[in-house]
Design an enzyme around this catalytic site. Structure first.
Site, PDB file in Angstrom:
ATOM      1  N   ASN A 118     -23.905   7.781  13.329  1.00 30.85           N
ATOM      2  CA  ASN A 118     -24.118   6.639  12.433  1.00 30.85           C
ATOM      3  C   ASN A 118     -25.388   5.871  12.808  1.00 30.85           C
ATOM      4  OD1 ASN A 118     -22.030   7.268  10.826  1.00 30.85           O
ATOM      5  ND2 ASN A 118     -20.676   5.610  11.448  1.00 30.85           N
TER       6      ASN A 118
ATOM      7  N   GLY B 235     -25.221  -0.470   3.598  1.00 31.21           N
ATOM      8  CA  GLY B 235     -24.079  -1.377   3.720  1.00 31.21           C
ATOM      9  C   GLY B 235     -22.827  -0.561   3.909  1.00 31.21           C
TER      10      GLY B 235
ATOM     11  N   CYS C 123     -18.959   0.994   7.436  1.00 36.59           N
ATOM     12  CA  CYS C 123     -19.224   1.730   8.683  1.00 36.59           C
ATOM     13  C   CYS C 123     -20.580   1.422   9.313  1.00 36.59           C
ATOM     14  CB  CYS C 123     -19.095   3.229   8.438  1.00 36.59           C
ATOM     15  SG  CYS C 123     -17.417   3.702   8.047  1.00 36.59           S
TER      16      CYS C 123
ATOM     17  N   GLU D 150     -14.028  11.318  12.874  1.00 39.38           N
ATOM     18  CA  GLU D 150     -14.212  11.748  11.469  1.00 39.38           C
ATOM     19  C   GLU D 150     -15.594  11.338  10.992  1.00 39.38           C
ATOM     20  OE1 GLU D 150     -14.569   9.436   8.919  1.00 39.38           O
ATOM     21  OE2 GLU D 150     -14.471   7.770  10.321  1.00 39.38           O
TER      22      GLU D 150
ATOM     23  N   LYS E 180     -22.506   1.582  -2.590  1.00 36.35           N
ATOM     24  CA  LYS E 180     -23.156   2.821  -3.050  1.00 36.35           C
ATOM     25  C   LYS E 180     -22.353   3.310  -4.250  1.00 36.35           C
ATOM     26  CE  LYS E 180     -20.799   6.287  -0.250  1.00 36.35           C
ATOM     27  NZ  LYS E 180     -20.944   7.348   0.726  1.00 36.35           N
TER      28      LYS E 180
ATOM     29  N   LYS F 150       0.833  -1.194   0.000  1.00 32.20           N
ATOM     30  CA  LYS F 150       0.000   0.000   0.000  1.00 32.20           C
ATOM     31  C   LYS F 150       0.876   1.256   0.000  1.00 32.20           C
ATOM     32  CE  LYS F 150      -3.830  -0.612   2.606  1.00 32.20           C
ATOM     33  NZ  LYS F 150      -4.485  -0.664   3.922  1.00 32.20           N
TER      34      LYS F 150
ATOM     35  N   ALA G 203     -35.545   4.837   0.114  1.00 34.43           N
ATOM     36  CA  ALA G 203     -35.830   3.424   0.374  1.00 34.43           C
ATOM     37  C   ALA G 203     -35.192   2.574  -0.714  1.00 34.43           C
ATOM     38  CB  ALA G 203     -37.341   3.207   0.391  1.00 34.43           C
TER      39      ALA G 203
HETATM   40  C1  UDX Z   1     -21.250   6.637   6.557  1.00 38.89           C
HETATM   41  C2  UDX Z   1     -21.618   7.994   7.166  1.00 38.89           C
HETATM   42  O1  UDX Z   1     -22.464   8.696   6.257  1.00 38.89           O
HETATM   43  C3  UDX Z   1     -20.365   8.802   7.451  1.00 38.89           C
HETATM   44  O2  UDX Z   1     -20.699  10.018   8.069  1.00 38.89           O
HETATM   45  C4  UDX Z   1     -19.460   7.987   8.355  1.00 38.89           C
HETATM   46  O3  UDX Z   1     -18.252   8.681   8.593  1.00 38.89           O
HETATM   47  C5  UDX Z   1     -19.162   6.626   7.738  1.00 38.89           C
HETATM   48  O4  UDX Z   1     -20.381   5.943   7.421  1.00 38.89           O
HETATM   49  P1  UDX Z   1     -20.526   5.808   4.125  1.00 38.89           P
HETATM   50  O5  UDX Z   1     -20.281   4.449   4.694  1.00 38.89           O
HETATM   51  O6  UDX Z   1     -19.540   6.368   3.148  1.00 38.89           O
HETATM   52  O7  UDX Z   1     -20.642   6.900   5.298  1.00 38.89           O
HETATM   53  O8  UDX Z   1     -21.940   5.724   3.413  1.00 38.89           O
HETATM   54  P2  UDX Z   1     -23.296   6.529   3.348  1.00 38.89           P
HETATM   55  O9  UDX Z   1     -23.271   7.507   2.239  1.00 38.89           O
HETATM   56  O10 UDX Z   1     -23.706   7.033   4.673  1.00 38.89           O
HETATM   57  O11 UDX Z   1     -24.265   5.337   2.907  1.00 38.89           O
HETATM   58  C6  UDX Z   1     -24.358   4.142   3.690  1.00 38.89           C
HETATM   59  C7  UDX Z   1     -25.305   3.161   3.065  1.00 38.89           C
HETATM   60  O12 UDX Z   1     -26.645   3.607   3.220  1.00 38.89           O
HETATM   61  C8  UDX Z   1     -25.120   2.930   1.572  1.00 38.89           C
HETATM   62  O13 UDX Z   1     -25.228   1.536   1.329  1.00 38.89           O
HETATM   63  C9  UDX Z   1     -26.252   3.685   0.926  1.00 38.89           C
HETATM   64  O14 UDX Z   1     -26.649   3.138  -0.294  1.00 38.89           O
HETATM   65  C10 UDX Z   1     -27.337   3.522   1.986  1.00 38.89           C
HETATM   66  N1  UDX Z   1     -28.356   4.583   1.965  1.00 38.89           N
HETATM   67  C11 UDX Z   1     -28.015   5.880   2.202  1.00 38.89           C
HETATM   68  C12 UDX Z   1     -29.690   4.235   1.719  1.00 38.89           C
HETATM   69  O15 UDX Z   1     -30.010   3.060   1.524  1.00 38.89           O
HETATM   70  N2  UDX Z   1     -30.631   5.228   1.717  1.00 38.89           N
HETATM   71  C13 UDX Z   1     -30.331   6.532   1.948  1.00 38.89           C
HETATM   72  O16 UDX Z   1     -31.248   7.366   1.934  1.00 38.89           O
HETATM   73  C14 UDX Z   1     -28.974   6.878   2.192  1.00 38.89           C
END
Ligand code: UDX
Length: 479
Positions: free
Chosen positions: A247, A296, A299, A181, A369, A64, A291
């Site tokens: 979260n 996933g 986090c 963070e 996502k 890495k 919805a």
């Molecule tokens: C998340 C938090 O947003 C962030 O603040 C933290 O630091 C780490 O975890 P991330 O894991 O990058 O960030 O993803 P996020 O954009 O929050 O989406 C999480 C999941 O929720 C994705 O699978 C997304 O598709 C899903 N999601 C999000 C939904 O199903 N519906 C929504 O309305 C929003």
């Protein structure tokens, strides 16, 4: 290992941070190290170099480090490659594997290592935090600030202080601070350069002063753009909980709307319109009400489980019992597509589950996502696994996540293009809302597919457009 819990004393207020703290290294600005150059550490290291700091990224993974040193970001994050190359060229950014080098270089050391879910339970595994802290503390030869950024259970910051006390020479007076963070993958560069808030926990004016100095670049950038970055200054326990609470709230919001989508399906309502209507109330808001097949990633799923485990240990399990339901609703979303596919393809649902043998299914999307190549706990891959196990011939396409998906789920067919995945399919499942899928031409795809049936697992397509092109359209929670 057991983390003892003791709530730390009240912090000094930000007002106490008036003195300008001279970095122990003698440099004009604090020199920063980021320990752990995974998604979190690499992004922070690169962005803080961009903000003008001298930065060293450290990781035990030599491959890495070699990639980063050669200007290659080991994961997909929009905008990060360019910043990496520019800051390497400017000489502000370096990477290495040595904790001695980190100790020699840095004034402020950010702990950015992973805290995965333990193999045998729901708790967070703190092995990497322990290793990073003890390796660094033992190598320090002058005063420094160690700042926790990794997402951790309550009580970890005090435990890190104890580790530092054991492993660093006492006369160095090494201090600990906490600064969680809130990065969102796909949006991480903006989240670091222009955070919507900063949370600082520290226990002396010196620690507060140098932590502020280590973020002066963030405040200066905001000032040039006539923005303000709110700072919440709090004790260790609060800083640790902020991340878990944020979260948990986001996960709850998503599961809430997914629960509503189940209700919509039995009442003939449309969850997308329902979400829009309730979201106009500013107390509710439009965001995080999409919805679909659920949340996933690296986090939200692990954090809500680790949070429940830790709160249970602390004797307040009942307070977060609802998170178990949040998790259950989320898991249920993954089987919804399987059931719908079985029904739409008119296949039997036997005692051993559905039988999809002889069907060909196109899966569009493998990442958790869009705008990332991350497939950790991706609902799309979980659904793909279920379809494959039910006997379907599954053909997957994703704009960025194919390499990672292949290592997690090697048994399905990966196609080089969207068209190739759809060609000959009896059913198309859109499971990640990439722009490429949202903007796809349903008429052209209809000519390639064997059956014009689409399941929109993310409610990201325009149903009118697809129906006009002759498709049978099925969203999540839409009549
Ligand atoms: C998340 C938090 O947003 C962030 O603040 C933290 O630091 C780490 O975890 P991330 O894991 O990058 O960030 O993803 P996020 O954009 O929050 O989406 C999480 C999941 O929720 C994705 O699978 C997304 O598709 C899903 N999601 C999000 C939904 O199903 N519906 C929504 O309305 C929003």
């Amino acid at each position: 290992m057991t983390i003892p819990y003791s709530s730390s004393p009240s912090p000094f207020s930000p007002a106490a941070v008036t003195e300008v703290v001279a970095p122990p290294s003698g440099a004009a600005k604090p020199r920063l190290t980021f320990l752990g150059t995974g998604y979190l550490g690499a992004t922070y290291a690169i962005c803080f170099a961009e903000l003008g700091y001298e930065v060293l990224g450290v990781d035990v993974d030599a491959d890495k480090i070699a990639k980063l040193s050669a200007g290659e970001v080991p994961f997909h994050e929009p905008g990060l490659d360019l910043l990496l190359r520019q800051n390497l060229a400017a000489g502000r950014l370096r990477f290495g594997t040595s904790y001695e080098q980190a100790a020699d270089f840095g004034d402020v050391h950010f702990i950015c290592v992973g805290t995965p879910q333990q193999n045998d339970g729901m708790s967070a595994d703190l092995t990497y935090v322990e290793r990073a802290v003890t390796s660094l503390a033992g190598a320090l030869t002058r005063k420094a600030l160690i700042v926790g950024k990794s997402t951790v259970p309550a009580g970890t910051a005090s435990w890190v202080q104890q580790l530092v006390g054991k492993h660093a020479a006492p006369e160095l007076e090494v201090e600990v601070a906490w600064n969680p963070e809130f990065l969102q993958e796909g949006h991480a560069v903006e989240d670091v350069l222009r955070p919507n808030r900063l949370v600082f926990a520290y226990e002396s004016p010196w620690a507060g002063g140098i932590l502020y100095a280590a973020h002066k670049g963030v405040f200066d950038l905001a000032a040039t753009e006539e923005r303000e970055v709110p700072v919440v200054s709090c004790n260790f326990a609060t800083a640790e909980l902020v991340k878990m609470a944020a979260n948990s709230f986001l996960a709850t919001k998503i599961s809430f709307i997914n629960a509503m989508s189940e209700v919509c399906e039995v009442t003939g309502a449309d969850v997308t319109l329902l979400a829009r209507a309730i979201g106009y109330d500013p107390r509710i808001g439009q965001r995080y009400l999409q919805a679909g097949i659920g949340f996933g990633g690296g986090c939200l799923p692990k954090d809500i489980r680790a949070f429940q485990a830790r709160v249970q240990e602390l004797g307040a399990g009942e307070s977060v019992r609802f998170l178990h339901e949040v998790d259950l609703i989320n898991q249920r979303r993954r089987t919804r597509v399987l059931k719908l596919a079985t029904q739409l393809l008119d296949r039997p649902f036997g005692p051993a589950g559905p039988d999809l043998s002889g069907t060909r299914i196109a899966v569009l999307g493998a990442t958790f996502k869009p705008n990332t190549d991350d497939v950790r706990d991706a609902p799309s891959l979980a659904v793909t696994t279920l379809l494959h196990k039910a006997g379907a011939d599954v053909h997957v396409y994703d704009p960025q996540g194919m390499d990672n998906a292949r290592t997690v789920l090697p048994d399905v067919t990966y196609e080089p293009t969207l068209d190739a995945a759809v060609a000959g399919a009896d059913l198309v499942c859109v499971l990640t809302e990439w722009g490429e899928f949202r903007n796809a031409d349903p008429t052209g795809l209809g000519q390639l597919a064997a059956g014009k049936i689409v399941i929109d697992g993310r409610n990201c397509l325009d149903p009118a457009l697809w129906i006009a092109a002759g498709w049978e359209y099925h969203g999540m929670g839409r009549s």
